[in-house]
Design a protein around this motif. Structure first.
Motif, mmCIF file in Angstrom:
data_model
loop_
_atom_site.group_PDB
_atom_site.id
_atom_site.type_symbol
_atom_site.label_atom_id
_atom_site.label_comp_id
_atom_site.label_asym_id
_atom_site.label_seq_id
_atom_site.Cartn_x
_atom_site.Cartn_y
_atom_site.Cartn_z
ATOM 1 N N SER A 271 22.662 -11.944 28.402
ATOM 2 C CA SER A 271 23.623 -10.924 27.969
ATOM 3 C C SER A 271 24.837 -11.584 27.325
ATOM 4 N N VAL A 272 24.959 -11.419 26.018
ATOM 5 C CA VAL A 272 26.100 -11.986 25.289
ATOM 6 C C VAL A 272 26.794 -10.938 24.432
ATOM 7 N N GLY A 273 26.464 -9.665 24.633
ATOM 8 C CA GLY A 273 27.047 -8.608 23.819
ATOM 9 C C GLY A 273 26.243 -8.380 22.548
ATOM 10 N N SER A 274 26.486 -7.229 21.911
ATOM 11 C CA SER A 274 25.724 -6.868 20.722
ATOM 12 C C SER A 274 25.905 -7.873 19.596
ATOM 13 N N MET A 275 27.159 -8.254 19.315
ATOM 14 C CA MET A 275 27.399 -9.196 18.229
ATOM 15 C C MET A 275 26.772 -10.554 18.542
ATOM 16 N N GLY A 276 26.861 -10.977 19.806
ATOM 17 C CA GLY A 276 26.214 -12.226 20.194
ATOM 18 C C GLY A 276 24.715 -12.165 19.979
ATOM 19 N N GLY A 277 24.131 -10.991 20.173
ATOM 20 C CA GLY A 277 22.703 -10.827 19.930
ATOM 21 C C GLY A 277 22.351 -10.989 18.461
ATOM 22 N N TRP A 278 23.171 -10.419 17.583
ATOM 23 C CA TRP A 278 22.933 -10.581 16.141
ATOM 24 C C TRP A 278 23.048 -12.043 15.729
ATOM 25 N N ILE A 279 24.015 -12.750 16.305
ATOM 26 C CA ILE A 279 24.171 -14.178 15.997
ATOM 27 C C ILE A 279 22.946 -14.962 16.479
ATOM 28 N N ALA A 280 22.442 -14.598 17.682
ATOM 29 C CA ALA A 280 21.257 -15.270 18.218
ATOM 30 C C ALA A 280 20.031 -15.025 17.349
ATOM 31 N N ILE A 281 19.921 -13.815 16.795
ATOM 32 C CA ILE A 281 18.822 -13.516 15.869
ATOM 33 C C ILE A 281 18.935 -14.395 14.626
ATOM 34 N N LYS A 282 20.136 -14.505 14.097
ATOM 35 C CA LYS A 282 20.342 -15.298 12.884
ATOM 36 C C LYS A 282 20.061 -16.778 13.137
ATOM 37 N N ARG A 283 20.403 -17.282 14.325
ATOM 38 C CA ARG A 283 20.156 -18.681 14.664
ATOM 39 C C ARG A 283 18.670 -18.961 14.905
ATOM 40 N N GLY A 284 17.895 -17.920 15.152
ATOM 41 C CA GLY A 284 16.496 -18.126 15.499
ATOM 42 C C GLY A 284 16.268 -18.295 16.984
ATOM 43 N N ASP A 285 17.316 -18.048 17.797
ATOM 44 C CA ASP A 285 17.183 -18.194 19.252
ATOM 45 C C ASP A 285 16.521 -16.980 19.884
ATOM 46 N N ALA A 286 16.831 -15.799 19.355
ATOM 47 C CA ALA A 286 16.381 -14.559 19.987
ATOM 48 C C ALA A 286 15.168 -13.983 19.273
ATOM 49 N N ASP A 287 14.215 -13.484 20.053
ATOM 50 C CA ASP A 287 13.106 -12.709 19.498
ATOM 51 C C ASP A 287 13.492 -11.243 19.384
ATOM 52 N N ILE A 288 14.289 -10.800 20.355
ATOM 53 C CA ILE A 288 14.757 -9.418 20.400
ATOM 54 C C ILE A 288 16.235 -9.439 20.773
ATOM 55 N N ALA A 289 17.024 -8.553 20.174
ATOM 56 C CA ALA A 289 18.438 -8.438 20.532
ATOM 57 C C ALA A 289 18.773 -6.976 20.780
ATOM 58 N N GLY A 290 19.330 -6.704 21.954
ATOM 59 C CA GLY A 290 19.830 -5.364 22.233
ATOM 60 C C GLY A 290 21.164 -5.169 21.513
ATOM 61 N N THR A 291 21.327 -4.054 20.811
ATOM 62 C CA THR A 291 22.543 -3.854 20.016
ATOM 63 C C THR A 291 22.933 -2.388 19.974
ATOM 64 N N HIS A 292 24.217 -2.147 19.980
ATOM 65 C CA HIS A 292 24.747 -0.784 19.786
ATOM 66 C C HIS A 292 26.144 -0.900 19.172
ATOM 67 N N ILE A 293 26.167 -1.288 17.898
ATOM 68 C CA ILE A 293 27.431 -1.455 17.176
ATOM 69 C C ILE A 293 27.608 -0.288 16.222
ATOM 70 N N LEU A 294 28.715 0.409 16.360
ATOM 71 C CA LEU A 294 28.986 1.628 15.594
ATOM 72 C C LEU A 294 29.679 1.299 14.278
ATOM 73 N N ASP A 295 29.191 1.897 13.198
ATOM 74 C CA ASP A 295 29.855 1.821 11.898
ATOM 75 C C ASP A 295 30.789 3.022 11.794
ATOM 76 N N GLU A 296 32.091 2.769 11.833
ATOM 77 C CA GLU A 296 33.062 3.869 11.838
ATOM 78 C C GLU A 296 33.044 4.664 10.540
ATOM 79 N N ASN A 297 32.560 4.061 9.471
ATOM 80 C CA ASN A 297 32.543 4.768 8.182
ATOM 81 C C ASN A 297 31.411 5.779 8.120
ATOM 82 N N THR A 298 30.249 5.421 8.667
ATOM 83 C CA THR A 298 29.098 6.326 8.593
ATOM 84 C C THR A 298 28.794 6.994 9.926
#
Length: 559
Positions: free
Chosen positions: A448-475
């Motif tokens: 558990s590293v938070g949603s943004m940490g999960g996206w970073i882990a995906i980009k690094r190739g560390d994570a196979d799956i990342a739990g995320t719930h980041i809201l776009d305030e514009n949409t």
């Protein structure tokens, strides 16, 4: 009056002070023990073989003992016939002698009869009555394990200072050695302290904690080869504490207490040590976790007062106590934990005047390399102990670890198993349910590293799956904007998870009559907030912003 830490010393300085005060740390003496009791002890003398091994020439196969000269040139076309004159059995001296043109039936492990110089395997002969037909030749010594070929009498087979494992016991047993001289393991008595502690298994009252230290420290000591005994939780009484420790000191080489070592008014271990006639040589380490540590010496006996937080106590076991135990056992002082290289996923502060030991979890990247995710759980964490694979060390002069920096991870166990499936991101209880249903709990790891940490882990190739719930305030949509932000367009799939209800939890009956976000600005309301970067925090800040008129949420609310 509270005691302050007048002078903090480094771990190396503490060990040096201890060695100087003891006039050198050394083994505690030599004892002779039965072979089976020598396991995990250290040899105190060189071992020379009293006999040859094997002690006689023996057959390595089932077959027939023969003279190689008699079967020279034997083949399928030109077989040789020999006369069978006897049989050699395991555990018996052969009665038969092998002469020209003769053979003796022999079992694997049986003694070679006089006259034979080789053994032909059962597969290459045909027997009819006392006649043996041989279809292949043998070389002198073929299929014979000769006397002394493994160990000759008088050979040095084990040296003093060798740690006895099952392998060494095999050698000693094979040579007929039933008792060995070893260094006496240190006897260690362990106590826990703290009015808040209760033993596991008892009812846990409010404001109480189950004792962790006594159990983990005693287990670690026994793993290190000491003879450790846990004597329970000391009562919150100076006299009772002093009496128990004095009694333990009479029967032990080392006494270890956990807790009651900081600078507070209620911490009295340092006073007990002093009043027992021990000289306090350390009270405070440049270590994090593990600063509140006391070390005292009486005669040649050592008293360690370790911190009360479990992670702190464990780390000081590795850095301070373990080297002393090793030397007393007759080994080198460095505890050689297995090590691996890994890279860090993000930058974080470390060291800054203290030697800092940081537990980490390891995951395998898509390219086969390892990443070490630090567990920033604090020294009082129990979960951090169970989740971590090992730790990294930051020296006193370090300021931070950099993103993607390669580090050495000291493993807690040599049997490291890297999970096949890595789920890194926002904490999600539902993941555990899914993993159990799918039967993947043993082959997966959730960090558990938070949603943004999960996206970073995906980009690094560390994570196979990342739990995320980041809201776009514009949409006002969740997550779908993140691939573009992270530069991962066309490289990831986003699967809709499950809906959840977000709200404000209040005391039963809502005594402060909290109805909406505007009530969070009242001075009599305190909110336990979510961390920055979490989807819930983004939503909360967005709802508060129109009410704040430009003021930052952190300054406008209590919490």
């Amino acid at each position: 009056m509270a005691l302050v830490f007048h002078k903090l010393v480094s771990v190396n300085e503490a060990l040096k002070l201890l060695e100087e005060k003891l006039g050198g740390i050394r083994p505690l003496g030599v004892i002779e023990v039965p072979l089976l009791e020598s396991l995990n002890k250290v040899l105190a003398e060189d071992i020379r073989a009293p006999i040859d091994y094997p002690p006689f020439d023996r057959s390595m196969v089932d077959g027939y003992a023969i003279r190689s000269f008699d079967v020279a040139g034997a083949s399928d076309v030109t077989p040789v016939q020999l006369k069978i004159v006897g049989k050699a059995s395991i555990g018996s001296v052969p009665e038969s002698h092998v002469g020209p043109g003769e053979a003796v039936e022999i079992a694997t492990g049986a003694m070679i009869p006089r006259g034979a110089d080789s053994v032909v395997m059962e597969e290459y002969v045909v027997r009819k009555g006392d006649t043996l037909t041989v279809y292949r030749p043998t070389a002198p010594g073929e299929n014979i394990n000769q006397a002394g070929s493994d160990i000759s009498a008088g050979d040095y087979v084990l040296r003093a200072g060798t740690l006895i494992t099952s392998r060494e016991i095999a050698v000693l047993a094979g040579l007929g050695i039933s008792r060995v001289k070893v260094y006496r393991p240190p006897k260690v008595t362990v106590f826990s302290t703290g009015v808040e502690l209760v033993p596991p298994g008892e009812l846990l009252a409010t404001a109480k904690l189950y004792d962790v230290d006594g159990y983990v420290i005693t287990s670690m000591l026994n793993e290190l080869g000491a003879e450790a005994t846990f004597k329970g939780i000391l009562p919150d009484s100076y006299d009772a504490m002093k009496s128990a420790i004095a009694d333990a000191l009479e029967k032990s080489d080392i006494v270890i207490t956990t807790g009651s070592t900081s600078a507070g008014y209620g911490d009295m271990i340092y006073k007990v040590f002093r009043d027992l006639g021990a000289e306090l040589i350390v009270h405070g380490l440049k270590a994090r976790p593990g600063k509140p540590t006391a070390i005292a010496v009486k005669d040649r006996k050592i008293l360690f007062g370790l911190p009360g937080f479990p992670l702190s106590a464990m780390m000081n076991m590795y850095t301070i106590v373990a080297p002393v135990i090793m030397i007393m056992r007759g080994l080198e002082p460095n505890v050689e934990l297995p090590k691996v290289k890994a890279r860090l996923p993000f930058r974080f502060p470390a060291g800054r005047g203290f030697m800092e030991l940081i537990p980490v979890q390891l995951v395998q990247n898509v390219d086969g390399s390892l990443s070490a995710y630090p567990l920033m759980t604090g020294s009082g964490s129990v979960a951090g102990i169970g989740l971590s694979d090992g730790f990294i060390a930051a020296e006193e002069n370090r300021e931070y670890f950099d993103e993607n920096e390669e580090v050495t991870v000291n493993l807690f166990s040599p049997s490291l198993r890297i999970p096949e499936l890595n789920i890194i991101g926002s904490n999600c209880p539902g993941i555990e349910v899914v993993l159990r249903v799918a039967g993947l709990t043993k082959s997966s790891r959730v960090i558990s590293v938070g949603s943004m940490g999960g996206w970073i882990a995906i980009k690094r190739g560390d994570a196979d799956i990342a739990g995320t719930h980041i809201l776009d305030e514009n949409t006002m949509q969740y997550n779908v904007h993140m691939p573009k932000i992270m530069g991962l367009e066309n490289e990831v799939y986003i699967y809709r998870g499950y809906a959840r209800r977000i709200g404000l939890l209040v005391k039963k009956g809502n005594p402060k009559n909290i109805k909406g976000f505007e009530d969070l600005l009242r001075p009599d309301v305190v909110i336990v907030n979510r961390n920055k970067g979490s989807g819930t925090r983004v939503l909360l800040d967005m709802k508060l912003r129109p009410l704040l008129k430009g003021e930052r949420p952190e300054k406008a609310i209590n919490g």
